[in-house]
Design a protein around this motif. Structure first.
Motif, PDB file in Angstrom:
ATOM      1  N   SER A 170       0.853  -1.231  -0.017  1.00 53.00           N
ATOM      2  CA  SER A 170      -0.057   0.166   0.090  1.00 53.00           C
ATOM      3  C   SER A 170       1.015   1.231  -0.143  1.00 53.00           C
ATOM      4  O   SER A 170       0.541   2.270  -0.700  1.00 53.00           O
ATOM      5  CB  SER A 170      -1.108  -0.105   1.109  1.00 53.00           C
ATOM      6  N   LEU A 171       1.901   1.230   0.707  1.00 51.80           N
ATOM      7  CA  LEU A 171       2.950   2.475   0.849  1.00 51.80           C
ATOM      8  C   LEU A 171       3.526   2.592  -0.469  1.00 51.80           C
ATOM      9  O   LEU A 171       3.638   3.962  -0.972  1.00 51.80           O
ATOM     10  CB  LEU A 171       4.195   2.201   2.017  1.00 51.80           C
TER      11      LEU A 171
ATOM     12  N   ALA B  85       1.516  11.800   0.038  1.00 50.87           N
ATOM     13  CA  ALA B  85       2.866  11.695   0.977  1.00 50.87           C
ATOM     14  C   ALA B  85       2.216  11.631   2.457  1.00 50.87           C
ATOM     15  O   ALA B  85       2.732  10.926   2.854  1.00 50.87           O
ATOM     16  CB  ALA B  85       3.593  13.108   0.759  1.00 50.87           C
ATOM     17  N   ALA B  86       1.115  12.012   2.555  1.00 50.96           N
ATOM     18  CA  ALA B  86       0.597  11.761   4.015  1.00 50.96           C
ATOM     19  C   ALA B  86       0.117  10.296   4.287  1.00 50.96           C
ATOM     20  O   ALA B  86       0.470   9.682   5.218  1.00 50.96           O
ATOM     21  CB  ALA B  86      -0.535  12.850   4.106  1.00 50.96           C
ATOM     22  N   LEU B  87      -0.388   9.711   3.255  1.00 47.69           N
ATOM     23  CA  LEU B  87      -0.755   8.320   3.220  1.00 47.69           C
ATOM     24  C   LEU B  87       0.594   7.500   3.439  1.00 47.69           C
ATOM     25  O   LEU B  87       0.542   6.445   4.171  1.00 47.69           O
ATOM     26  CB  LEU B  87      -1.501   7.844   1.940  1.00 47.69           C
ATOM     27  N   VAL B  88       1.648   7.882   2.589  1.00 48.47           N
ATOM     28  CA  VAL B  88       3.011   7.355   2.752  1.00 48.47           C
ATOM     29  C   VAL B  88       3.528   7.390   4.248  1.00 48.47           C
ATOM     30  O   VAL B  88       3.916   6.261   4.775  1.00 48.47           O
ATOM     31  CB  VAL B  88       3.932   7.778   1.825  1.00 48.47           C
ATOM     32  N   GLN B  89       3.263   8.213   4.708  1.00 44.27           N
ATOM     33  CA  GLN B  89       3.949   8.625   5.987  1.00 44.27           C
ATOM     34  C   GLN B  89       3.073   7.863   6.882  1.00 44.27           C
ATOM     35  O   GLN B  89       3.503   7.177   7.831  1.00 44.27           O
ATOM     36  CB  GLN B  89       3.539  10.095   6.587  1.00 44.27           C
TER      37      GLN B  89
ATOM     38  N   GLN C 202       4.886   4.813   9.290  1.00 40.83           N
ATOM     39  CA  GLN C 202       4.717   4.571  10.764  1.00 40.83           C
ATOM     40  C   GLN C 202       4.032   3.403  11.261  1.00 40.83           C
ATOM     41  O   GLN C 202       4.522   2.739  12.025  1.00 40.83           O
ATOM     42  CB  GLN C 202       3.718   5.856  11.297  1.00 40.83           C
ATOM     43  N   ALA C 203       3.029   2.649  10.600  1.00 37.10           N
ATOM     44  CA  ALA C 203       2.655   1.545  10.630  1.00 37.10           C
ATOM     45  C   ALA C 203       3.514   0.306  10.542  1.00 37.10           C
ATOM     46  O   ALA C 203       3.557  -0.693  11.426  1.00 37.10           O
ATOM     47  CB  ALA C 203       1.425   1.066   9.674  1.00 37.10           C
TER      48      ALA C 203
ATOM     49  N   ALA D 202      14.965  -4.764   5.738  1.00 33.36           N
ATOM     50  CA  ALA D 202      14.818  -4.543   4.183  1.00 33.36           C
ATOM     51  C   ALA D 202      13.585  -3.583   4.129  1.00 33.36           C
ATOM     52  O   ALA D 202      13.543  -2.538   3.365  1.00 33.36           O
ATOM     53  CB  ALA D 202      15.014  -5.428   3.510  1.00 33.36           C
ATOM     54  N   MET D 203      12.334  -4.263   4.455  1.00 32.88           N
ATOM     55  CA  MET D 203      10.935  -3.508   4.450  1.00 32.88           C
ATOM     56  C   MET D 203      10.915  -2.301   5.088  1.00 32.88           C
ATOM     57  O   MET D 203      10.574  -1.262   4.620  1.00 32.88           O
ATOM     58  CB  MET D 203       9.810  -4.293   5.018  1.00 32.88           C
ATOM     59  N   LEU D 204      11.393  -2.321   6.180  1.00 34.14           N
ATOM     60  CA  LEU D 204      11.499  -0.952   7.093  1.00 34.14           C
ATOM     61  C   LEU D 204      12.272   0.136   6.355  1.00 34.14           C
ATOM     62  O   LEU D 204      11.868   1.234   6.152  1.00 34.14           O
ATOM     63  CB  LEU D 204      12.146  -1.248   8.305  1.00 34.14           C
ATOM     64  N   GLN D 205      13.421  -0.125   5.804  1.00 32.58           N
ATOM     65  CA  GLN D 205      14.528   0.860   5.084  1.00 32.58           C
ATOM     66  C   GLN D 205      13.717   1.126   3.976  1.00 32.58           C
ATOM     67  O   GLN D 205      13.699   2.425   3.603  1.00 32.58           O
ATOM     68  CB  GLN D 205      15.699  -0.120   4.839  1.00 32.58           C
TER      69      GLN D 205
END
Length: 335
Positions: free
Chosen positions: A204-205, A224-228, A232-233, A314-317
């Motif tokens: 989704s991101l 961009a707000a949705l990405v943020q 965070q999730a 890697a997902m987090l990065q």
């Protein structure tokens, strides 16, 4: 009546006149030997009419000793029918009165023991040799009783030691169950479900990031707000998985340690003498089943992929990088 305390004479028992057996004549010399579990008595007297003169020698075992102590005292007394009354003097001249009964050639003498009160000692015609044999038997029985007591004490020590080993294994079984319950999550597959949710959030991101990076000036910031939000999730999800993995690692160590202690303690118990095992001692089948079930659960967790590892990091990065890009695009006004 005062206790019968006779003049000490350890050698007297071995040097007594050896007139074996008693005479059936009313007048003359007679000797008797009788014993109980704790005393041997040797009575010799000379009867003249109804009067008696002679000596009484006693062999006793002092408390906790195996060596017999002997004492001898002068005896005077009288006979009235079958009843005998004698006075025995101690080394200070003090007398103790004893009563007895004659029955044929036998004498039943009421002996006053300081520890057990009046005891009737059955005495038969016998001499010094029989008395010495009885003394030796008294000493032997005391030695055997002492040896038996020492053996019983040693057995008790060993029994308590084995009971301690058995109790340790029982405690180990309970500790292993507690480690499995408290240290490992109830469901080993929860990690995979959490990982699947993170992967869905990352997809989704990425969709939102593509929209933000290709959108016009009016919509870039909303994407961009949705990405943020997705980033965070993902950060929260990764942190939760790492905490869970730490608990699993700690729990796995605790379970493995519990298994090792159980098997070590049970090996010690198996080496013990089985005659000392208590009725509730754990058996091999019980211990083997507990260890087998614990290892099966550990294998289940190991195969469930409960390791954050490189993929999650890697997902987090990737999420953090896309969040940085889209935030910059929003600040500069989009493409």
């Amino acid at each position: 009546m005062r206790p019968c305390v006779l003049a000490a004479s350890a050698l007297a028992a071995l040097m007594l006149a050896g007139c074996g057996g008693g005479s059936s004549d009313k007048n003359g010399s007679q000797s008797f030997v009788g014993k109980t579990d704790s005393v041997v008595l040797y009575v010799t007297w000379t009867r003249s009419g109804n009067d008696l003169t002679g000596s009484l020698t006693q062999g006793t075992l002092p408390a906790g000793k195996t060596q017999v102590a002997t004492k001898r005292g002068a005896l005077t007394g009288t006979v009235s029918g079958d009843t005998v009354t004698v006075d025995v003097a101690n080394e200070y001249g003090e007398k103790s009165r004893l009563n007895g009964t004659l029955s044929g050639d036998s004498l039943a003498l009421e002996y006053l023991s300081g520890s057990s009160g009046v005891t009737t000692v059955r005495m038969e015609p016998a001499g010094a040799d029989e008395f010495n044999v009885a003394l030796a038997g008294l000493s032997d029985s005391a030695g055997q009783a002492q040896a038996d007591a020492q053996t019983a004490a040693a057995d008790n020590v060993e029994r308590n030691r084995v009971i301690g080993h058995s109790d340790a294994v029982i405690d180990d079984l309970a500790a292993l169950m507690n480690a499995l319950t408290a240290s490992l999550p109830a469901k080993g597959s929860s990690y995979r479900a959490d990982l699947a949710r993170l992967q869905s959030t990352l997809r989704s991101l990425k969709d939102h990031a593509r929209a933000a990076l290709s959108a016009d000036r009016l919509s870039v910031c909303s994407s961009a707000a949705l990405v943020q939000s997705d980033a965070q999730a993902i950060e929260s999800g990764v942190a939760a998985l790492q905490t869970k993995q730490e608990r699993v690692t700690t729990g796995t160590t605790a379970v493995n340690d519990a298994i090792k202690k159980l098997t070590d303690d049970f090996t010690t118990l198996q080496d013990d003498d089985r005659k000392y095992l208590p009725d509730d001692a754990p058996v091999l089948r019980t211990v083997s089943r507990a260890v087998r079930d614990a290892r099966r659960k550990l294998r289940k967790f190991s195969s469930s992929g409960t390791d954050p590892g490189t993929d999650v990091n890697a997902m987090l990065q990737e999420a953090q990088s896309l969040n940085t890009q889209t935030a910059a695009a929003c600040r500069t006004g989009g493409a």
